[in-house]
Design a protein around this motif. Structure first.
Motif, PDB file in Angstrom:
ATOM      1  N   UNK A 182       0.767  -1.234   0.000  1.00 28.87           N
ATOM      2  CA  UNK A 182       0.000   0.000   0.000  1.00 28.87           C
ATOM      3  C   UNK A 182       0.795   1.279   0.000  1.00 28.87           C
ATOM      4  N   UNK A 183       2.132   1.195   0.008  1.00 31.75           N
ATOM      5  CA  UNK A 183       2.922   2.425  -0.053  1.00 31.75           C
ATOM      6  C   UNK A 183       2.805   3.049  -1.441  1.00 31.75           C
ATOM      7  N   UNK A 184       2.825   4.369  -1.466  1.00 28.13           N
ATOM      8  CA  UNK A 184       2.569   5.121  -2.693  1.00 28.13           C
ATOM      9  C   UNK A 184       3.707   6.095  -2.945  1.00 28.13           C
ATOM     10  N   UNK A 185       4.055   6.259  -4.199  1.00 34.41           N
ATOM     11  CA  UNK A 185       4.848   7.402  -4.610  1.00 34.41           C
ATOM     12  C   UNK A 185       6.341   7.208  -4.629  1.00 34.41           C
ATOM     13  N   UNK A 186       7.019   8.321  -4.881  1.00 35.42           N
ATOM     14  CA  UNK A 186       8.454   8.296  -5.135  1.00 35.42           C
ATOM     15  C   UNK A 186       9.287   7.990  -3.899  1.00 35.42           C
ATOM     16  N   UNK A 187       8.720   8.194  -2.716  1.00 37.46           N
ATOM     17  CA  UNK A 187       9.430   7.804  -1.499  1.00 37.46           C
ATOM     18  C   UNK A 187       8.640   6.765  -0.706  1.00 37.46           C
ATOM     19  N   UNK A 188       7.603   6.175  -1.331  1.00 38.01           N
ATOM     20  CA  UNK A 188       6.881   5.031  -0.776  1.00 38.01           C
ATOM     21  C   UNK A 188       6.334   5.318   0.626  1.00 38.01           C
ATOM     22  N   UNK A 189       5.254   6.080   0.670  1.00 36.28           N
ATOM     23  CA  UNK A 189       4.601   6.405   1.927  1.00 36.28           C
ATOM     24  C   UNK A 189       3.179   5.873   1.937  1.00 36.28           C
ATOM     25  N   UNK A 202       4.447  21.784  -5.620  1.00 32.63           N
ATOM     26  CA  UNK A 202       4.453  22.456  -6.925  1.00 32.63           C
ATOM     27  C   UNK A 202       3.310  23.449  -7.079  1.00 32.63           C
ATOM     28  N   UNK A 203       2.510  23.616  -6.028  1.00 33.34           N
ATOM     29  CA  UNK A 203       1.483  24.644  -6.022  1.00 33.34           C
ATOM     30  C   UNK A 203       0.273  24.381  -6.882  1.00 33.34           C
ATOM     31  N   UNK A 204      -0.021  23.102  -7.187  1.00 32.60           N
ATOM     32  CA  UNK A 204      -1.183  22.811  -8.030  1.00 32.60           C
ATOM     33  C   UNK A 204      -2.437  22.517  -7.220  1.00 32.60           C
ATOM     34  N   UNK A 205      -2.336  22.654  -5.898  1.00 34.04           N
ATOM     35  CA  UNK A 205      -3.495  22.434  -5.052  1.00 34.04           C
ATOM     36  C   UNK A 205      -3.696  20.995  -4.622  1.00 34.04           C
ATOM     37  N   UNK A 206      -2.792  20.112  -5.010  1.00 30.15           N
ATOM     38  CA  UNK A 206      -2.907  18.699  -4.653  1.00 30.15           C
ATOM     39  C   UNK A 206      -1.570  18.180  -4.140  1.00 30.15           C
ATOM     40  N   UNK A 207      -1.638  17.104  -3.363  1.00 27.79           N
ATOM     41  CA  UNK A 207      -0.429  16.388  -2.942  1.00 27.79           C
ATOM     42  C   UNK A 207      -0.349  15.132  -3.774  1.00 27.79           C
ATOM     43  N   UNK A 208       0.567  15.120  -4.725  1.00 21.27           N
ATOM     44  CA  UNK A 208       0.712  13.986  -5.638  1.00 21.27           C
ATOM     45  C   UNK A 208       2.141  13.474  -5.532  1.00 21.27           C
ATOM     46  N   UNK A 209       2.357  12.556  -4.586  1.00 24.71           N
ATOM     47  CA  UNK A 209       3.706  12.055  -4.342  1.00 24.71           C
ATOM     48  C   UNK A 209       4.142  11.046  -5.386  1.00 24.71           C
ATOM     49  N   UNK A 210       3.244  10.684  -6.279  1.00 24.55           N
ATOM     50  CA  UNK A 210       3.575   9.729  -7.335  1.00 24.55           C
ATOM     51  C   UNK A 210       4.188  10.431  -8.541  1.00 24.55           C
ATOM     52  N   UNK A 215       6.427  17.583  -4.606  1.00 22.79           N
ATOM     53  CA  UNK A 215       5.507  17.094  -3.571  1.00 22.79           C
ATOM     54  C   UNK A 215       6.163  15.967  -2.779  1.00 22.79           C
ATOM     55  N   UNK A 216       6.805  15.047  -3.487  1.00 18.83           N
ATOM     56  CA  UNK A 216       7.432  13.905  -2.826  1.00 18.83           C
ATOM     57  C   UNK A 216       8.573  14.346  -1.914  1.00 18.83           C
ATOM     58  N   UNK A 217       9.410  15.258  -2.376  1.00 18.15           N
ATOM     59  CA  UNK A 217      10.557  15.729  -1.596  1.00 18.15           C
ATOM     60  C   UNK A 217      10.097  16.402  -0.309  1.00 18.15           C
ATOM     61  N   UNK A 218       9.147  17.317  -0.422  1.00 17.24           N
ATOM     62  CA  UNK A 218       8.710  18.069   0.758  1.00 17.24           C
ATOM     63  C   UNK A 218       7.881  17.220   1.706  1.00 17.24           C
ATOM     64  N   UNK A 219       7.079  16.319   1.157  1.00 17.96           N
ATOM     65  CA  UNK A 219       6.313  15.413   2.014  1.00 17.96           C
ATOM     66  C   UNK A 219       7.258  14.495   2.781  1.00 17.96           C
TER      67      UNK A 219
END
Length: 394
Positions: A182-189, A202-210, A215-219
């Motif tokens: 169930x981990x998601x995205x570039x850093x697997x969270x 990236x300021x698009x109004x969404x958190x998209x770690x994939x 988004x992935x770096x800051x999350x």
């Protein structure tokens, strides 16, 4: 892959949320199970139509169950694993990524206190900088693991968090893929951690770690901060050793002020003794003749991320390399034990009253402690590294 990081279902109960009786169940008819999940989501304030959309078409993925039942055991040595994972290609790409996203990494350090190398090393080791993120449908993976009665208390909250991500417009349940657990995205969270620590980089109004590297770096930075990372402090430092250390004092859990190690002749390779007042453990992944490191309080975040000592030590070392440290000195460690010999050793240690956990051939923390105690009893340098000499002596 990172370990499963989640709160147990009891945390939801203690938060005061009234859960329907079905929320306590697992197994049984899948439709009934999903209806219970929907009821619980609605009780948390998620609209029913969102829950329906998130769960519509959900199925049990037998491949997830197979992977869960047969998780690979970690039997590589530190030298083997770190040389494979901390490759020149990865170091080069990591340096390029740090330059490419310099403003994002700068923001991560300013806001959360986490240096670029720490984030980039996890990014590399988890997904090769987003290249290999997993091909399991995330919704189905979490439905499978929550429905399965082995660990529903871990995975049901993650399924509810996934429904919340659907509500935010941050995840498409039919197309989003990731790791089998169930981990998601570039850093697997996991979804709960993304909900709690997600940052729109990236300021698009969404958190998209994939898809979004910012988004992935800051999350990841915010999550690492939440694990207790201390701004401006080291996490691991390679050292050279004198020949006459009290080896029984080495190992995780045996922290003393770093100044004590320096006074005993332990010397940082980078020459820096500026953190002498911090507590530090001297870790010897392959004994006193192999690589040696002081680990500081920030090393604890690596153990929170993944409980494997070899993974965490490699990730921490990787981060120092990205921050400019040289390649470690391999030394000349004594040969370790093969799988059969390690199991024989663990069985013997158990018979002597030591708690080594499962007899699985893995050199875990319990086995290391037991080895160290027996080495000290037998007059062998107690560095926690099991050898044929120790096995024969026992």
């Amino acid at each position: 892959m990172s370990s499963v990081r989640s709160l147990i279902l009891a945390a939801l109960v203690s938060s005061g949320i009234a859960l329907p009786a079905a929320a306590q169940s697992c197994g049984g008819d899948l439709g009934v199970f999903l209806e219970g999940v929907k009821e619980e989501a609605v009780a948390k304030g998620i609209p029913a139509d969102v829950a329906d959309r998130a769960l519509s078409g959900a199925r049990i993925d037998q491949k997830v169950l197979s992977r869960d039942r047969a998780q690979g055991v970690f039997k590589q040595t530190f030298l083997e694993f770190s040389q494979r994972t901390v490759s020149k290609a990865r170091l080069d790409i990591g340096s390029q990524k740090i330059k490419q996203y310099a403003d994002v990494f700068q923001r991560a350090e300013q806001e959360f206190g986490v240096p670029p190398g720490v984030i980039a090393a996890f990014w590399a080791m988890e997904t090769d900088f987003g290249v290999v993120q997993g091909d399991f449908n995330t919704r189905d993976a979490l439905v499978t693991l929550a429905h399965d009665c082995r660990r529903p208390e871990l995975f049901r909250p993650q399924l509810l968090a996934l429904i919340e991500m659907v509500q935010h417009g941050d995840l498409d349940p039919t197309t989003n893929t990731g790791a089998w657990a169930g981990e998601i995205g570039q850093v697997q969270m996991l979804p709960e951690d993304i909900i709690a620590y997600g940052v729109d980089g990236d300021g698009d109004g969404h958190v998209n770690v994939k898809q979004s590297s910012p988004d992935a770096i800051l999350t990841a930075a915010k999550f690492i901060q939440s694990l207790g990372f201390r701004r401006g402090e080291p996490w691991i430092q390679e050292v050279t050793l004198p020949a006459d250390l009290p080896w029984e004092k080495t190992g995780l859990g045996n922290e003393v002020p770093a100044s004590d190690w320096f006074a005993m002749g332990v010397q940082p390779r980078d020459g820096s003794t500026g953190f002498a007042s911090l507590p530090a453990a001297l870790v010897l992944p392959q004994g006193r003749n192999g690589p040696a490191f002081l680990t500081y309080p920030n090393f604890n975040i690596y153990l929170e991320w993944n409980q494997s000592f070899i993974y965490t030590t490699s990730a921490a070392y990787f981060a120092t390399r990205l921050m400019g440290a040289p390649t470690y000195q391999k030394g000349n460690p004594e040969a370790g034990l093969d799988d059969a010999a390690m199991k024989a050793l663990q069985t013997k240690l158990q018979s002597l009253g030591h708690d080594v956990g499962k007899v699985d051939g893995i050199l875990g923390s319990g086995t290391r402690r037991a080895v160290q105690k027996e080495q000290a009893r037998l007059g062998i340098p107690a560095d926690g590294w099991p050898t044929q000499q120790l096995l024969q002596a026992l």
